[in-house]
Design an enzyme around this catalytic site. Structure first.
Site, short mmCIF file in Angstrom:
data_model
loop_
_atom_site.label_atom_id
_atom_site.label_comp_id
_atom_site.label_asym_id
_atom_site.label_seq_id
_atom_site.Cartn_x
_atom_site.Cartn_y
_atom_site.Cartn_z
N HIS A 217 26.13 -33.67 19.21
CA HIS A 217 25.66 -32.50 19.73
C HIS A 217 24.18 -32.32 20.04
CE1 HIS A 217 24.24 -32.34 15.63
NE2 HIS A 217 23.27 -31.27 15.90
C1 UD1 Z 1 20.79 -26.62 15.81
C2 UD1 Z 1 19.67 -27.33 15.26
C3 UD1 Z 1 20.03 -28.79 15.21
C4 UD1 Z 1 21.25 -28.87 14.39
C5 UD1 Z 1 22.40 -28.42 14.67
C6 UD1 Z 1 23.63 -28.41 13.99
C7 UD1 Z 1 17.46 -26.58 15.92
C8 UD1 Z 1 16.29 -27.03 17.03
N1 UD1 Z 1 18.60 -27.58 16.19
O1 UD1 Z 1 21.22 -27.41 17.06
O2 UD1 Z 1 18.97 -29.46 14.41
O3 UD1 Z 1 21.66 -30.36 14.14
O4 UD1 Z 1 22.06 -27.02 15.18
O5 UD1 Z 1 24.61 -27.70 14.34
O6 UD1 Z 1 17.36 -26.00 15.30
N2 UD1 Z 1 26.23 -21.79 19.78
C9 UD1 Z 1 27.55 -21.19 19.90
N3 UD1 Z 1 27.91 -20.69 18.61
C10 UD1 Z 1 26.93 -20.62 17.58
C11 UD1 Z 1 25.62 -21.19 17.93
C12 UD1 Z 1 25.27 -21.84 19.00
O7 UD1 Z 1 28.26 -21.08 20.59
O8 UD1 Z 1 27.33 -20.03 16.52
C13 UD1 Z 1 26.05 -22.33 21.34
C14 UD1 Z 1 25.21 -21.48 22.32
O9 UD1 Z 1 25.74 -21.81 23.54
C15 UD1 Z 1 23.90 -22.20 21.89
C16 UD1 Z 1 24.32 -23.80 21.73
O10 UD1 Z 1 25.34 -23.86 21.18
O11 UD1 Z 1 23.14 -22.03 22.98
C17 UD1 Z 1 23.23 -24.51 20.96
O12 UD1 Z 1 22.99 -23.86 19.52
P1 UD1 Z 1 21.56 -23.76 18.97
O13 UD1 Z 1 21.46 -23.19 17.66
O14 UD1 Z 1 20.45 -23.47 20.05
O15 UD1 Z 1 21.24 -25.50 18.95
P2 UD1 Z 1 22.44 -26.48 18.20
O16 UD1 Z 1 22.50 -27.68 19.16
O17 UD1 Z 1 23.37 -26.04 17.57
#
Ligand code: UD1
Length: 371
Positions: A217
């Site tokens: 991820h």
């Molecule tokens: C975040 C953390 C990362 C951690 C990871 C674990 C930061 C900078 N990054 O990254 O350190 O390793 O979490 O999972 O804080 N989304 C969903 N459902 C959710 C949450 C997110 O669909 O419940 C999708 C959204 O499209 C979002 C994308 O995932 O834009 C990324 O989510 P985000 O929380 O921004 O970053 P992670 O890649 O999850």
């Protein structure tokens, strides 16, 4: 006279939940042991809502027995600036209302940094659990979060000695540092029996020791079309020889769709929805090896002594390589690294000191000493 010490505990994203669960349990245990005029610990749990899908959040609360959050900030997804700013503006009034003695943040996600900034500026003490980790790679958003959090938080609770060394070399005084061990391992140890009841492996028709557990991820791997395309085709060729289980993170799914990369249930590659905590531990314990870019999985594989190939140029958890079963890899080196892993014994490495399931008690003790 009884003294109250009040904590605001912050969790926002999936890797936070298994880190706050043992601390909440330790607080309950501490209060039960009260005698006479001791200290009472009080806490409020704040869920910032960075992760909101049931499979990214609710399942962890349920499996880990975490009480429902007292406060939900519901910040959701967004750019780094949006997420950080939204957490800050929504967290500040919570601090004003709750007037905690301490804010406790874990790990390196955006809410940990955002809440640290708010707390320190309001004159509230902040404790950072999992302090001192460094990848020395400032293109990683988490590295910036670690540097900012550790430079201003009051109490830096480290998982391993390399954390202490990094902090000291950055000029942090010894007075702010406590080596407490790895909090993730507290949850792992407490949940091992339940993880061993997981049916996922048999439901997927897999055999212990006979499959690869893949997670992916990191923006550096999944946010670039060519890199993601190459990695996905590598998994497909790996699946020809070995069953692969790949619970797909929503970020990875979103990027595959955005780039129009089709991924088929080809050969033995099983792409499934994100799995819960117990299923993930079960996959980690029983995989022939794990292929990942996750920080937590590098630590969990080290505990289980399961070989781990980390698809990153660096790690902030070097002890998983020097003592544990982890090795850094790249798309170019992957085939050779897999051949090496398959040629050696199925379990190897040692568990680092203080990864003993008792870190939460040391976290509380350190906070009480400073209260
Ligand atoms: C975040 C953390 C990362 C951690 C990871 C674990 C930061 C900078 N990054 O990254 O350190 O390793 O979490 O999972 O804080 N989304 C969903 N459902 C959710 C949450 C997110 O669909 O419940 C999708 C959204 O499209 C979002 C994308 O995932 O834009 C990324 O989510 P985000 O929380 O921004 O970053 P992670 O890649 O999850």
């Amino acid at each position: 006279m009884t003294k109250n010490v009040k904590l605001l505990i912050v969790a926002g994203a999936r890797p936070n939940f298994m880190k706050v669960a043992p601390i909440i349990q330790a607080i309950a245990g501490f209060n039960q042991q009260l005698r006479g005029n001791d200290t009472v610990m009080e806490y409020r749990l704040v869920h910032t809502g960075q992760h909101y899908d049931a499979k990214m959040s609710d399942v962890f609360f349920r499996e880990l027995g975490i009480p429902a959050p007292d406060v939900s900030l519901e910040v959701g997804s967004g750019s780094h600036a949006q997420q950080t700013a939204n957490v800050m503006t929504r967290f500040e009034p919570v601090c004003e209302r709750e007037k905690p003695d301490w804010i406790l943040v874990v790990g390196d996600v955006n809410p940990s940094m955002a809440c640290t900034l708010v707390g320190v500026k309001m004159g509230i003490k902040v404790a950072h659990v999992e302090a001192g980790l460094r990848s020395f790679d400032r293109t990683m958003p988490e590295e910036i979060n670690r540097l900012v959090t550790d430079s201003i938080a009051d109490l830096l609770l480290t998982p391993s000695v390399d954390g202490d060394e990094h902090l000291k070399s950055e000029g942090v005084s010894q007075d702010r540092i406590r080596l407490v061990g790895n909090i993730m391992i507290d949850s792992l140890v407490a949940n091992l029996a339940k993880a061993r009841e997981s049916k996922l492996i048999s439901e997927l028709n897999l055999k212990p020791g006979g499959f690869v557990y893949v997670t992916l991820h990191r923006p550096s791997n999944v946010d670039h079309r060519e890199s993601l395309r190459t990695i996905m085709s590598k998994f497909e060729s790996l699946g020809v020889h070995f069953p692969v289980v790949f619970p797909m993170h929503p970020r990875t799914r979103k990027m595959l769709a955005e780039f129009g990369i089709t991924h088929h249930e080809k050969g033995n590659v099983r792409i499934i929805e994100p799995v819960g905590y117990h299923d993930s531990l079960s996959l980690t314990e029983n995989a022939r090896f794990v292929l990942t870019d996750s920080g937590g999985l590098q630590e969990e594989t080290t505990y289980f002594r399961t070989p781990c190939l980390t698809l990153r140029p660096n790690t902030e958890r070097p002890v998983t390589i020097t003592l544990g079963s982890n090795k850094l890899t790249s798309v170019e080196r992957l085939d050779a690294d897999i051949a090496n892993v398959l040629a050696r014994e199925p379990k190897f490495g040692t568990i680092p000191p203080l990864w003993d399931g008792k870190t939460a008690g040391r976290v509380l003790q350190s906070i009480l000493e400073k209260s």
